[in-house]
Write a protein that holds these residues in place. Structure first.
Motif, PDB file in Angstrom:
ATOM      1  N   ASN A  43      26.601   8.566  61.992  1.00 44.41           N
ATOM      2  CA  ASN A  43      26.753   9.467  63.178  1.00 44.41           C
ATOM      3  C   ASN A  43      26.930   8.921  64.438  1.00 44.41           C
ATOM      4  O   ASN A  43      27.546   8.970  65.410  1.00 44.41           O
ATOM      5  N   ALA A  44      25.654   8.105  64.881  1.00 44.44           N
ATOM      6  CA  ALA A  44      25.718   7.374  66.037  1.00 44.44           C
ATOM      7  C   ALA A  44      26.972   6.379  66.443  1.00 44.44           C
ATOM      8  O   ALA A  44      27.434   6.384  67.590  1.00 44.44           O
ATOM      9  N   VAL A  45      27.270   5.623  65.391  1.00 43.99           N
ATOM     10  CA  VAL A  45      28.381   4.787  65.316  1.00 43.99           C
ATOM     11  C   VAL A  45      29.631   5.489  65.712  1.00 43.99           C
ATOM     12  O   VAL A  45      30.272   5.402  66.773  1.00 43.99           O
ATOM     13  N   CYS A  46      30.012   6.567  65.048  1.00 44.19           N
ATOM     14  CA  CYS A  46      31.147   7.458  65.165  1.00 44.19           C
ATOM     15  C   CYS A  46      31.078   8.078  66.461  1.00 44.19           C
ATOM     16  O   CYS A  46      32.109   7.970  67.152  1.00 44.19           O
ATOM     17  N   GLY A  82      31.308  15.709  60.767  1.00 46.93           N
ATOM     18  CA  GLY A  82      30.591  17.111  60.951  1.00 46.93           C
ATOM     19  C   GLY A  82      30.461  17.529  62.342  1.00 46.93           C
ATOM     20  O   GLY A  82      30.451  16.513  63.284  1.00 46.93           O
ATOM     21  N   LEU A  83      29.951  18.695  62.675  1.00 44.91           N
ATOM     22  CA  LEU A  83      29.712  19.077  63.721  1.00 44.91           C
ATOM     23  C   LEU A  83      28.628  18.127  64.473  1.00 44.91           C
ATOM     24  O   LEU A  83      28.799  18.071  65.735  1.00 44.91           O
ATOM     25  N   ALA A 110      21.553  15.788  60.510  1.00 44.13           N
ATOM     26  CA  ALA A 110      21.599  14.145  60.233  1.00 44.13           C
ATOM     27  C   ALA A 110      23.187  14.052  59.530  1.00 44.13           C
ATOM     28  O   ALA A 110      24.217  15.105  59.469  1.00 44.13           O
ATOM     29  N   ASP A 111      23.619  12.858  59.151  1.00 45.77           N
ATOM     30  CA  ASP A 111      24.710  12.630  58.266  1.00 45.77           C
ATOM     31  C   ASP A 111      24.930  13.686  57.165  1.00 45.77           C
ATOM     32  O   ASP A 111      24.101  13.787  56.151  1.00 45.77           O
ATOM     33  N   TYR A 112      26.010  14.171  56.888  1.00 44.57           N
ATOM     34  CA  TYR A 112      26.253  15.323  56.198  1.00 44.57           C
ATOM     35  C   TYR A 112      26.269  14.728  54.569  1.00 44.57           C
ATOM     36  O   TYR A 112      26.117  15.568  53.565  1.00 44.57           O
ATOM     37  N   LEU A 113      26.420  13.563  54.213  1.00 43.01           N
ATOM     38  CA  LEU A 113      26.407  13.098  53.001  1.00 43.01           C
ATOM     39  C   LEU A 113      25.010  13.108  52.474  1.00 43.01           C
ATOM     40  O   LEU A 113      24.840  13.103  51.416  1.00 43.01           O
ATOM     41  N   SER A 114      24.040  12.854  53.133  1.00 37.76           N
ATOM     42  CA  SER A 114      22.848  12.724  52.793  1.00 37.76           C
ATOM     43  C   SER A 114      21.729  13.777  52.762  1.00 37.76           C
ATOM     44  O   SER A 114      20.686  13.857  52.204  1.00 37.76           O
ATOM     45  N   GLY A 115      22.011  14.720  53.505  1.00 32.92           N
ATOM     46  CA  GLY A 115      21.116  15.693  53.761  1.00 32.92           C
ATOM     47  C   GLY A 115      20.989  16.844  52.762  1.00 32.92           C
ATOM     48  O   GLY A 115      22.112  16.959  52.137  1.00 32.92           O
ATOM     49  N   ALA A 116      20.080  17.625  52.432  1.00 30.44           N
ATOM     50  CA  ALA A 116      19.778  18.649  51.423  1.00 30.44           C
ATOM     51  C   ALA A 116      20.410  19.639  51.943  1.00 30.44           C
ATOM     52  O   ALA A 116      19.849  20.111  53.113  1.00 30.44           O
ATOM     53  N   VAL A 117      20.916  20.538  51.248  1.00 30.99           N
ATOM     54  CA  VAL A 117      21.431  21.837  51.849  1.00 30.99           C
ATOM     55  C   VAL A 117      20.103  23.044  51.446  1.00 30.99           C
ATOM     56  O   VAL A 117      19.835  23.234  50.446  1.00 30.99           O
TER      57      VAL A 117
END
Length: 204
Positions: free
Chosen positions: A51-54, A76-77, A184-191
């Motif tokens: 996220n921070a890099v993007c 992601g948002l 957080a990065d949406y690839l790694s977070g639990a829903v």
């Protein structure tokens, strides 16, 4: 720094159509677009990039704009919110397009089959060649930010195989909720229920 539009492009929701409409109707003479793919290949901005890099890269693009700007990316948002903070943008406008979840997943499955049927659409072809993007090499056989198992073929990729492929979970597991509700990065977070509540809140 006002009037910037941030388009959260969720895969297989019709975002290409909305993107074309937005670009066609963007006020002439003041448009400045930070796109998902730019000539700076080291700054490829999507879910594989932290996220921070993007956000830092997007902010640098938007800071060079005169007047209104539009950012569009499969992110992601949370990335856009960090971009707004970094670039000190006032009154940002966030836009996305949602789709009935089951229909969206089935459309993503069809996209995966198409990618497997046509090697030119695979990220493998982008990892080598004159304009290579080496960071894409681990994502050969990919559909956006996830890869398909090496033994998967277009013929074998039915609904069950798609949902059983652990690598493809991002393609069918609450993608829209993740992209709107995870900080957080949406690839790694639990829903979780909190994620769902955050996604609903994000839609106002």
């Amino acid at each position: 720094d006002e009037g910037h539009l941030f388009f959260i492009r969720m895969q297989k929701t019709g975002s290409d159509t909305l993107k074309d409409v937005l670009q066609h109707n963007w006020p002439p003479g003041i448009a400045c677009t930070a796109r998902q793919r730019e000539s700076n290949r080291s700054s490829y901005c999507d879910a594989r990039v932290p996220n921070a890099v993007c956000a830092s890269w997007l902010a640098s693009q938007l800071n060079g704009c005169q007047g209104s700007a539009m950012a569009q990316a499969h992110v992601g948002l949370a990335v856009y919110q960090e971009t707004v903070a970094l670039a000190e943008i006032r009154n940002p406008l966030y836009v996305t397009m949602l789709r009935e979840p089951v229909a969206r997943v089935l459309s993503e499955l069809r996209n995966a089959r198409s990618a497997l049927s046509n090697p030119n659409t695979l990220l493998c072809s982008k990892a080598t060649g004159p304009n290579s993007q080496p960071h894409l090499a681990p994502f050969c056989r990919c559909c956006w930010e996830y890869g398909l198992s090496a033994n998967t073929s277009a013929a074998s990729l039915d609904v069950d195989a798609f949902m059983d492929d652990a690598a493809a979970e991002m393609g069918w597991s609450n993608r829209q909720t993740r992209m709107l509700g995870l900080s957080a990065d949406y690839l790694s977070g639990a829903v979780t229920e909190a994620t769902l509540s955050a996604a609903v809140a994000a839609m106002g």
